[in-house]
Design an enzyme around this catalytic site. Structure first.
Site, short mmCIF file in Angstrom:
data_model
loop_
_atom_site.label_atom_id
_atom_site.label_comp_id
_atom_site.label_asym_id
_atom_site.label_seq_id
_atom_site.Cartn_x
_atom_site.Cartn_y
_atom_site.Cartn_z
N HIS A 157 0.87 -1.35 -0.15
CA HIS A 157 -0.06 0.05 0.00
C HIS A 157 0.82 1.26 0.05
O HIS A 157 0.28 2.34 0.00
CB HIS A 157 -0.94 0.07 1.05
CG HIS A 157 -2.06 -0.93 1.15
ND1 HIS A 157 -2.86 -1.28 0.10
CD2 HIS A 157 -2.08 -1.96 2.30
CE1 HIS A 157 -3.55 -2.34 0.31
NE2 HIS A 157 -3.29 -2.70 1.55
N ASP B 72 -3.50 -10.46 -2.19
CA ASP B 72 -3.95 -9.90 -0.90
C ASP B 72 -5.43 -9.42 -1.09
O ASP B 72 -5.76 -9.03 -2.19
CB ASP B 72 -3.22 -8.75 -0.52
CG ASP B 72 -3.52 -8.08 0.89
OD1 ASP B 72 -2.81 -8.49 1.74
OD2 ASP B 72 -4.63 -7.53 1.19
N HIS C 28 -6.85 -6.75 -0.14
CA HIS C 28 -6.97 -5.34 -0.45
C HIS C 28 -6.28 -5.25 -1.72
O HIS C 28 -4.95 -5.64 -1.81
CB HIS C 28 -6.63 -4.48 0.60
CG HIS C 28 -7.10 -4.91 2.13
ND1 HIS C 28 -6.80 -5.87 2.99
CD2 HIS C 28 -8.40 -4.34 2.59
CE1 HIS C 28 -7.57 -5.76 3.98
NE2 HIS C 28 -8.38 -4.69 3.92
N ASP D 177 -5.37 -12.53 3.60
CA ASP D 177 -6.90 -11.80 4.39
C ASP D 177 -8.10 -12.14 3.34
O ASP D 177 -9.09 -11.79 3.92
CB ASP D 177 -6.45 -10.55 4.63
CG ASP D 177 -5.54 -9.75 3.52
OD1 ASP D 177 -5.17 -10.21 2.41
OD2 ASP D 177 -5.31 -8.56 3.99
#
Length: 309
Positions: free
Chosen positions: A123, A160, A162, A244
């Site tokens: 990120h 992931d 996200h 996740d």
């Protein structure tokens, strides 16, 4: 030949506030899960150089992160991202592990590698730490492979839950990289739509609906992502390995099972066998249910080890 595991006790010294999901216990549980794999080639994650970080970030970003490190306690860089006295060296080891793993895989020293470090990286944008991340670990690894090893075709697969907005931003105008992100949408950080394709059509985003299962993921990868990787014929595959998307994870709403991560890892390694002598470097990103994280990492690394034998 076996799988190299890069980690370091310094990554346990990146301390976040009580109750924060990106906690020291994540790495402790991973270490426990991987303790049952004595055949792993265990290596200390080295500390990176400033020049490594500057492959993707400006000097001003490095200076700001360095200056932010507190003498005690922690400092909040935003509502989610925090830095403690041990965070900077932990982050430098996360970058350094990626550099060392790329070197080891490209030299033929090992076939593949898994990097168990924290903080994560996908990120972090050029001048913005966010989403628990300080530096773009995997993007830096890709730049290192291209700028210092001369590679011209590098694939990054980010599974992931996200969207990997940082990796996308850091490599937006990089024609030598093919970046894939499968992620839940809608979900933080809100980026990752299919029309975000990069400066050279090198960005591929695949939003997945909340509560979708591993079956929908498999269909997306088989129909869209794997054929695109096949056409690209990468010289190296990097993985942003977030766990996740597991159905037990508290921060999202995908319903993958542990075996879905094993399946996906096997398919990626098969593509690497076809195109780049099996060369894969996988780096830990998210995963916040400690039991599911440990089991999923173990399944992921088990496949890497099988493919490196």
């Amino acid at each position: 030949m076996t799988t190299a595991l890069y980690t370091h006790a310094d990554c346990l010294n990146h301390v976040t506030p009580a109750g924060h999901p990106e906690q020291v216990a994540r790495l402790e549980h991973i270490n426990g899960a991987l303790a049952g794999f004595p055949q792993l080639d265990r290596r200390d994650a080295p500390e990176c150089t400033d020049a490594d970080i500057l492959l993707c970030h400006p000097q001003s970003h490095l200076d700001a992160i360095t200056a932010a490190a507190p003498a005690n306690g922690w400092r909040s860089l935003d509502a989610d991202t925090h830095i403690s006295p041990g965070s900077l060296i932990a982050a430098r080891r996360a970058v350094g592990a990626n550099i060392a793993a790329v070197d080891a895989v490209l030299s033929g020293d090992v076939k593949n590698a898994f990097i168990a470090t924290r903080p994560p990286g996908h990120h972090a944008e050029q001048s913005t730490p966010m989403g628990f991340c300080l530096f773009g670990n995997v993007a830096i690894a890709a730049k290192h492979a291209m700028e210092r090893h001369g590679l011209e075709c590098v694939t990054i697969v980010d599974f992931d839950v996200h969207h990997g907005n940082g990796t996308q931003a850091l490599l937006w105008n990089e024609p030598r990289v093919q970046f894939f992100s499968s992620h839940q949408s809608p979900l933080w950080p809100g980026s990752g739509s299919e029309n975000e394709t990069g400066g050279h059509n090198n960005i591929w985003n695949f939003p997945l609906a909340p509560h979708s299962t591993g079956q929908e993921m498999r269909q997306t990868y088989e129909a869209e992502i794997f054929p695109a990787i096949d056409r690209y014929q990468p010289q190296l595959i990097l993985i942003s390995a977030g766990f996740d998307a597991h159905m037990a994870d508290p921060l999202a709403n995908l319903n993958w099972q542990t075996e879905d991560f094993a399946w996906l890892t096997r398919q990626i390694c098969d593509l690497a066998d076809t195109h780049c002598q099996g060369r894969v470097v996988s780096t830990l990103e998210g995963g916040y249910d400690l039991t599911a994280l440990a089991a999923s990492v173990a399944a992921h690394v088990q496949v890497l080890m099988e493919k490196s034998a």
